[in-house]
Design a protein around this motif. Structure first.
Motif, mmCIF file in Angstrom:
data_model
loop_
_atom_site.group_PDB
_atom_site.id
_atom_site.type_symbol
_atom_site.label_atom_id
_atom_site.label_comp_id
_atom_site.label_asym_id
_atom_site.label_seq_id
_atom_site.Cartn_x
_atom_site.Cartn_y
_atom_site.Cartn_z
ATOM 1 N N HIS A 1 54.008 5.647 40.333
ATOM 2 C CA HIS A 1 53.022 6.716 40.206
ATOM 3 C C HIS A 1 53.710 8.086 40.114
ATOM 4 O O HIS A 1 54.844 8.270 40.571
ATOM 5 N N GLU A 2 52.998 9.050 39.556
ATOM 6 C CA GLU A 2 53.557 10.387 39.354
ATOM 7 C C GLU A 2 53.982 11.058 40.654
ATOM 8 O O GLU A 2 54.948 11.820 40.684
ATOM 9 N N HIS A 3 53.252 10.799 41.728
ATOM 10 C CA HIS A 3 53.538 11.511 42.971
ATOM 11 C C HIS A 3 54.821 11.042 43.652
ATOM 12 O O HIS A 3 55.285 11.662 44.601
ATOM 13 N N GLU A 4 55.410 9.960 43.178
ATOM 14 C CA GLU A 4 56.663 9.454 43.764
ATOM 15 C C GLU A 4 57.825 10.262 43.184
ATOM 16 O O GLU A 4 58.348 9.957 42.123
ATOM 17 N N LYS A 5 58.247 11.276 43.906
ATOM 18 C CA LYS A 5 59.210 12.260 43.388
ATOM 19 C C LYS A 5 60.602 12.135 43.988
ATOM 20 O O LYS A 5 61.521 12.846 43.566
ATOM 21 N N TYR B 1 64.490 14.705 46.355
ATOM 22 C CA TYR B 1 63.159 15.107 45.908
ATOM 23 C C TYR B 1 63.252 15.867 44.573
ATOM 24 O O TYR B 1 64.027 16.818 44.428
#
Length: 344
Positions: free
Chosen positions: A232-236, A242
Motif C-alpha cells: 500500500h502507498e502508506h508503507e513508506k 522512512y
C-alpha cells in the motif's frame, strides 16, 4: 550487454500450488525458462553460463535456519515414517512461537503460503537462480568504470516475495536483495525498481529501515490480490528508511498508459535518489494476456519500458521474474531487450 542463465534452474518442478481455497496447476514451471532462452538465441545474443559465487551472499540476507530448511527440508520430509506428499508443503502457518522442532514445524515456520513447495531439486534450482543473479553483481564489482551497463539475468524461480525467513509467491531466495547487499562494499546507493504485477513484500521487509537501498514498486493493488497484506502507498519505511520505500499500487484493470504513469512516478523517485546501480525486477505478468495480469501491457510496452530504464544511464541489472503466459515470453523478452539494443 551481458545475459546470464544456468540450466540447473529448470530442475525445480512444482506439482501444484494452493490459493483461494483451490489447488491449481503450477504456473511457475521449467518451460518458462526454456521460452525465455529462445529470445537471446533468436537475436543472436550470447547467454553466459553462470559460475558459482557461493553461499555467503545468500546468508548475508537470509536467516541461517531458513536457508538450512530450504537446503535440507526435502530429505527430512521424505524421511518421515508417516505417508507424505512428493513435496514439502504445509497447511499450518505459524512463523512465531515456533521452535522448529521437526520438519512439520519447520515448514509451518518457513513457508508463508501454499505456493512455494519444496521438491527433490528445489534447492538446486533456487541456489543457481541466486548464483545467476550474483554473476551480474560480481561483474560490476570486478570492473573499474562499469562498461557493461546492462546485464540481464534469466532467473527462475523468482525471488522478490521471499522474505528474510519465509518462502512464498513462488519465491524462495530474494535475488534482488542478495545482489543489492553483495554490491554494497563498492556501491553506496542501490535502487531497486520492481514492475512485476505483484508487490515484492520480501524486498520491502529486508530494506524497510534502511536508506542506502531505495525500493520503488509498481504493482496491482494488493486488496484481495497477492501478497494481500503489503504494497500500500502508506508503507513508506521506518526509522532512517522512512521515505525510501515507495509503493505505487495500480487499480485492477489499469491500461498501458496508466501503467506507465505509475512507472514514471517510480522512475522519478529513482532519479531523485541518484543511485550508483539500479536493479530492475522485471515481471512479464503485467502482459495483457498473462493469467496473473490485472493490467494491460502490450508486447510493445516492454520495449517502451526498457527505453525508460536505459534513459537512467546507470549500470542496471535486470532480474527476469514473473510471467506465466509462456507462449509470449520469447516475444516479450525480445521486445524488452530491443529497447536497450536497437540504437546501439
Amino acid at each position: 550487454m551481458k545475459i546470464y542463465s544456468h540450466e540447473n534452474q529448470k530442475l525445480h518442478k512444482p506439482k501444484s500450488f494452493y490459493s483461494r481455497g483451490k489447488i491449481h496447476q503450477p504456473q511457475e514451471k521449467p518451460e518458462r525458462l526454456t521460452a525465455l532462452l529462445r529470445a537471446p538465441e533468436a537475436m543472436g545474443l550470447n547467454v553466459i553460463d553462470a559460475k558459482e559465487i557461493g553461499i555467503d551472499p545468500i546468508l548475508a540476507v537470509h536467516d541461517f535456519g531458513y536457508v538450512e530448511f530450504l537446503k535440507n527440508g526435502y530429505d527430512e520430509w521424505i524421511a518421515l515414517e508417516d505417508e507424505v506428499g512428493e513435496e514439502v508443503q504445509t497447511s499450518i502457518y505459524m512463523p512465531h512461537n515456533n521452535f522448529g522442532l521437526g520438519i512439520l514445524a519447520k515448514a509451518a515456520k518457513y513457508q508463508a503460503d501454499g505456493s512455494a513447495p519444496i521438491g527433490k531439486y528445489t534447492w538446486t534450482s533456487i541456489y543457481w537462480s541466486a548464483q545467476t543473479a550474483l554473476n551480474a553483481a560480481d561483474a560490476l564489482l570486478k570492473e573499474g568504470e562499469p562498461s557493461n551497463k546492462v546485464q540481464i539475468c534469466l532467473t527462475r524461480p523468482a525471488g522478490h516475495h521471499a522474505r528474510k525467513s519465509a518462502a512464498g509467491g513462488f519465491c524462495y531466495l530474494n535475488n534482488a536483495a542478495i545482489i543489492a547487499e553483495y554490491l554494497k562494499p563498492k556501491f553506496k546507493k542501490i535502487a531497486i525498481i520492481d514492475t512485476d504485477m505483484h508487490h515484492g513484500q520480501g524486498i520491502q521487509e529486508i530494506f524497510y529501515n534502511r536508506k542506502d537501498v531505495l525500493y520503488a514498486s509498481v504493482h496491482g493493488s494488493p486488496i484481495n490480490f497477492y501478497p494481500i497484506v503489503s504494497g500500500h502507498e502508506h508503507e513508506k519505511g521506518e526509522g532512517e528508511g522512512y521515505g525510501y520505500n515507495n509503493n505505487f499500487p495500480m487499480p485492477h484493470g489499469t491500461d498501458e498508459d496508466g501503467f506507465f504513469n505509475y512507472v514514471d512516478k517510480a522512475i522519478d523517485k529513482v532519479k531523485l535518489f541518484n543511485p550508483d546501480v539500479v536493479i530492475h525486477v522485471l515481471g512479464f505478468d503485467v502482459y495483457k494476456d498473462d493469467p496473473q495480469a490485472k493490467c494491460n501491457v502490450s508486447t510493445n510496452g516492454f520495449f517502451r519500458l526498457s527505453k525508460k530504464l536505459k534513459a537512467l544511464n546507470k549500470p542496471i541489472i535486470i532480474l527476469v521474474e514473473g510471467g506465466y503466459c509462456i507462449e509470449k515470453l520469447n516475444e516479450n523478452l525480445q521486445a524488452f531487450i530491443s529497447g536497450f539494443t536497437l540504437d546501439e
